[in-house]
Every structure is written in C-alpha cells, then in structure tokens.
Motif scaffolding. Structure first.
Motif, short mmCIF file in Angstrom:
data_model
loop_
_atom_site.label_atom_id
_atom_site.label_comp_id
_atom_site.label_asym_id
_atom_site.label_seq_id
_atom_site.Cartn_x
_atom_site.Cartn_y
_atom_site.Cartn_z
N UNK A 85 54.15 45.47 31.09
CA UNK A 85 53.00 45.80 31.57
C UNK A 85 52.84 45.08 32.98
N UNK A 86 53.70 44.20 33.33
CA UNK A 86 53.67 43.70 34.85
C UNK A 86 54.49 44.49 35.80
N UNK A 87 55.24 45.34 35.20
CA UNK A 87 55.74 46.41 36.04
C UNK A 87 54.92 47.41 36.61
N UNK A 88 53.95 47.61 35.83
CA UNK A 88 52.53 48.65 36.18
C UNK A 88 51.95 47.90 37.03
N UNK A 89 51.63 46.62 36.80
CA UNK A 89 50.76 45.95 37.75
C UNK A 89 51.47 45.79 39.15
N UNK A 90 52.66 45.51 39.09
CA UNK A 90 53.26 45.53 40.45
C UNK A 90 53.10 46.98 41.34
N UNK A 91 53.13 47.82 40.51
CA UNK A 91 52.73 49.58 41.03
C UNK A 91 51.26 49.47 41.65
N UNK A 92 50.67 48.89 40.79
CA UNK A 92 49.11 49.30 41.15
C UNK A 92 48.73 48.07 42.34
N UNK A 93 49.64 47.05 42.23
CA UNK A 93 49.18 45.83 43.51
C UNK A 93 49.51 46.67 44.91
N UNK A 94 50.76 47.52 44.80
CA UNK A 94 51.00 48.02 45.71
C UNK A 94 50.01 49.46 46.46
N UNK A 95 49.81 50.18 45.35
CA UNK A 95 48.81 51.22 45.61
C UNK A 95 47.25 51.21 45.87
N UNK A 96 46.73 50.49 45.25
CA UNK A 96 45.28 50.26 45.27
C UNK A 96 44.78 49.76 46.52
N UNK A 97 43.77 50.37 46.99
CA UNK A 97 43.20 49.93 48.40
C UNK A 97 42.28 48.77 48.20
N UNK A 155 39.25 45.97 48.44
CA UNK A 155 37.81 45.82 48.45
C UNK A 155 37.32 47.40 47.97
N UNK A 156 38.35 47.99 46.90
CA UNK A 156 37.77 49.27 46.32
C UNK A 156 37.25 49.24 44.93
N UNK A 157 36.38 50.04 44.35
CA UNK A 157 36.12 50.25 42.91
C UNK A 157 37.32 50.14 42.21
N UNK A 158 38.42 50.79 42.71
CA UNK A 158 39.64 50.91 41.72
C UNK A 158 40.12 49.50 41.67
N UNK A 159 40.21 48.70 42.66
CA UNK A 159 40.79 47.55 42.56
C UNK A 159 40.01 46.51 41.76
N UNK A 160 38.55 46.60 41.83
CA UNK A 160 37.74 46.02 40.95
C UNK A 160 38.13 46.08 39.41
N UNK A 161 38.12 47.41 39.12
CA UNK A 161 38.29 47.76 37.68
C UNK A 161 39.76 47.36 37.25
N UNK A 162 40.80 47.40 38.16
CA UNK A 162 42.14 46.83 37.84
C UNK A 162 42.11 45.33 37.60
N UNK A 163 41.49 44.60 38.58
CA UNK A 163 41.25 43.25 38.24
C UNK A 163 40.75 42.67 37.19
N UNK A 164 39.55 43.52 36.54
CA UNK A 164 38.78 43.07 35.58
C UNK A 164 39.72 43.14 34.13
N UNK A 165 40.78 44.42 34.21
CA UNK A 165 41.58 44.68 32.77
C UNK A 165 42.80 43.74 33.00
N UNK A 166 43.35 43.30 34.31
CA UNK A 166 44.35 42.33 34.51
C UNK A 166 43.74 41.15 33.98
N UNK A 167 42.49 40.78 34.10
CA UNK A 167 41.70 39.58 33.67
C UNK A 167 42.08 39.42 32.11
N UNK A 168 41.70 40.52 31.48
CA UNK A 168 41.77 41.03 29.89
C UNK A 168 43.08 40.63 29.56
N UNK A 169 44.07 41.27 30.22
CA UNK A 169 45.70 41.13 29.79
C UNK A 169 45.95 39.45 29.95
N UNK A 170 45.48 38.63 30.98
CA UNK A 170 45.87 37.21 31.08
C UNK A 170 45.02 36.74 29.99
N UNK A 171 43.83 37.10 29.55
CA UNK A 171 43.07 36.50 28.43
C UNK A 171 44.08 36.79 27.19
#
Length: 415
Positions: free
Chosen positions: A127-139, A141-157
């Motif tokens: 999953x961290x490999x996918x996160x590395x890709x998303x960290x690079x691709x997502x703009x 202050x965007x809705x997309x980055x917000x949703x990604x951070x939400x579910x990355x938070x769930x992954x950490x939890x």
C-alpha cells in the motif's frame, strides 16, 4: 482542453519519446513542446494538429475519457457517503478500461479509487508503494488530496498508528471544503479519537459527521453515526444514553436496507452495553436474535458464556464452553476463553492462584494500549477473584488502579 500539457506529457512518456524525438516527428521545437507540457504556453490548433499526427492520437478522445473518469470518481464518492458497498463494480469497470485509463491525465483518480477500495478490503500489502505514487500525482489543496489523506489516515489507524492517523485526518479537513468528504472525515476522526480515549473529541466529530449525513440524506451513515455515538457513551459509562442510542439504531435498521451483518453488529453491541451495565438477562434475547444472523461471531459466543455464568446458569455456560472449544485455537481470544472456562468450571469454589494469574494476564493485555472499556471489564474480574481469595494486599493495588482508570474516564465525561 484544460489539462493539455499534462496529457501531452503522459502520452509522450507512454510512447517512450524524448522531447527531441517528438520535435523530429512534429516539426515543433522541443523547447516549445516542453513549455506546452508545463502549461507555460498554450498551443495553437495547428500545433495540436501536428502533435496529434506525430503521436497518432486525437486529444479529443482523451478529453472524453477524462470526463468518463471524472464521472466514475463522482459516483464513487457517492457510493462512499451512501455506503453502497459496490466496490466490485468499480474494480470491474477499471479492469475493463485499464489500457485507456492508464494513458489519461486523470489516471491518478483511478489509482485513488483503487487505493480506497484496498483500504476498505484490508489489502494493505504494497500500500505504501501506491501512496508514494499518489503523493507524486495529486495536486496540493485539492479535493482529491483531501480524500487521499482521509483514507491514508484510516490506513494508519488500522495499522495501530492512532496518533498519526488523528493528525493526518485533522489536516485533511483543512485541505478543501468538500461537504460530503468533510462528513466522512469527521466520522473517521470520531472513530480514531474514540480509540484514543478522547471521548469529548470523538463525540464532537460524531455530531459534525451526523449533521453532514443528514444534509445529504445518507440514512445508512446516520445509522452508523448513531451507533458510534452510542459506543462513545458506552465507553464514558453513560450506559443509559448508550442503550437509548442503540435501541434507536435497531428501530432505524428496520426501515433501512442494511446487511444482516450490520443488524447482528447492532444487536451484539447493545448486548455488550447491557453486560457492562450489570444487566445479564436482557442481552440473552438480543444475542439469540443476533445468532440467527451471524452464529459464528466470536464476541457473540463470549457474551453468551458470560451472561449465563453471571446468572448462575453454570451448566448452560459449561455446555457453551464445550460447544465453542474452537475459540481456544484463536490467538486473539485464547486467553479470554481460557479465563472464562476457568471461571465457569471453578464457580462457587475458592479461586486458584492460576485463575487469578489468568485474569491479570488478560487485564494487562488491554492495559498496554489503555483500552479503558476492556481494562475496566477485566479488572473487575481480577478484583472479584482477589476478594474471594482474601488477598487484601493485591486487592488494594487493583482497587487503586481501577480508581485511576475511572478518573481518566471521568475527565472526559465532565463536558
């Protein structure tokens, strides 16, 4: 085409062309192509035509796919907030169109959808490999980055990093102002803070989440949030409020098309609250109903043994222990099952030192993570056994520990 530069870059990279190679094919200077890709210069229609001929593509076709991806993403967001549980649909669509999507400038949204599905399905390998890709691709202050951070938070939890999860979820709220996504983030913040024994925070975020779900008429999420609020009250030892919430959940569930698993969970949670409040008769009827829906649940089996033991129905409790012998093979519940077995088979006799040691070991298992709810439950067993054993020295020690636990809880209750 608003994302022309990004799309041009992706197509060129997909075709393994350098800027100079594309210059030879298109007749456009490589410096200008670089400026197009970086959105520093807007190409003319003639430039676009030359690039299409060189790359053997039609940018208009990519624009259509972009709109398709955006529509799929929007539908996916709705599936999350309305809990449609139709992840297999998205997996099938993405698999079917993978070759088309992968060369689109909005492919990052496809990666994000699959990332969230993997989090939901607990597929956390790589999953961290996918996160590395998303960290690079997502703009930023965007809705997309917000949703990604939400579910990355769930992954950490899910992986036990509760404080890190809470921090990331809190930062996600500040990234964008998407009301639907905010409601989900508040719900997740409530869940994470409850696990951190931050009851006031958990309750605040649950109420914010419920307001959001009410606004969008997400009745299932309203039901889940009421259950969450009930669990918060339960851990705060406000059992009357917790029971009221879960009975409300049962009534709501009758008119909602929820899964049998959800109804069984509500029944089990309500039974657990009654058990914690010292009522062992009421849960048995709820557990019988839950058993019809999910007879193999481990907690259900443990609750049944405990209620019958506390009601003095030792023969019934012993029969259940024999029936549920397979619990002794479960690493997660082995010690607890052995403790319950020891209590049942040694009922009305002087507790042995081995039985007391067994109770202390189970208590300490939950004390490590400061799980107030289970710490309180099992320390009561320890205290009861020490009283029967007339072990005053250790009894005083554990009574003092119980006071400290309840002081921690009371600090959160007085809001």
């Amino acid at each position: 085409m608003s994302n022309f530069g990004k799309q041009l870059y992706i197509i060129r990279k997909h075709k393994n062309l350098t800027l100079r190679e594309l210059e030879k094919l298109s007749g456009i200077k490589f410096v200008r192509i670089g400026r197009f890709e970086n959105n520093m210069e807007k190409p003319t229609l003639e430039n676009i035509s030359k690039l299409e001929s060189a790359l053997k593509v039609k940018f208009e076709d990519y624009e259509k796919v972009t709109r398709e991806i955006e529509a799929l993403y929007k539908r996916f967001i709705d599936s999350l907030i309305y809990d449609m549980s139709d992840f297999d649909y998205y997996i099938d669509v993405i698999k079917k169109n993978e070759e088309v999507y992968i060369v689109n400038s909005f492919y990052s949204l496809i990666i994000l959808i699959m990332y969230i599905i993997n989090i939901h399905k607990n597929n956390l390998f790589d999953i961290k490999k996918i996160e590395k890709e998303l960290d690079r691709l997502l703009e930023p202050k965007s809705d997309y980055l917000q949703l990604y951070y939400d579910y990355k938070g769930i992954r950490l939890y899910k992986q036990g990093q509760k404080d890190e999860a809470a921090d990331l979820l809190a930062s996600a709220i500040t990234l964008a102002n998407n009301p639907k996504q905010n409601a989900m983030i508040y719900y997740h913040l409530s869940m994470v803070n409850l696990s951190r024994n931050k009851y006031i925070e958990a309750l605040k975020f649950a109420e914010l989440a419920k307001n959001g779900f009410v606004e969008f008429a997400s009745f299932r999420r309203i039901l889940y949030t009421d259950g969450q609020i009930g669990s918060i009250y339960s851990q705060m030892q406000r059992f009357d409020l917790a029971i009221d919430k879960y009975i409300t959940c049962l009534e709501s569930n009758k008119i909602l098309d929820t899964s049998l698993d959800i109804k069984a969970l509500i029944l089990r949670n309500l039974s657990w609250i009654y058990i914690k409040s010292g009522n062992y008769t009421e849960p048995l009827s709820y557990l019988a109903e839950a058993e019809k829906l999910d007879s193999e649940n481990v907690n259900l089996k443990m609750y049944k043994i405990w209620c019958n033991y506390k009601l003095g129905k030792y023969n019934t409790a012993r029969n259940l222990i024999e029936q549920y012998r397979n619990l002794n093979d479960l690493k997660s519940h082995k010690k607890r099952f052995q403790l319950f077995s020891g209590l049942v088979y040694n009922a009305d006799t002087m507790p042995t030192l081995a039985l007391i040691r067994s109770a202390i070991e189970v208590y300490e298992e939950f004390a490590v993570n400061r799980d107030h709810e289970l710490m309180n439950f099992y320390i009561d067993i320890v205290i009861d056994l020490l009283k029967q054993r007339n072990d005053d020295k250790r009894l005083i020690q554990y009574l003092e520990t119980k006071i400290k636990i309840n002081n921690e809880i009371n600090q959160q209750r007085n809001y």
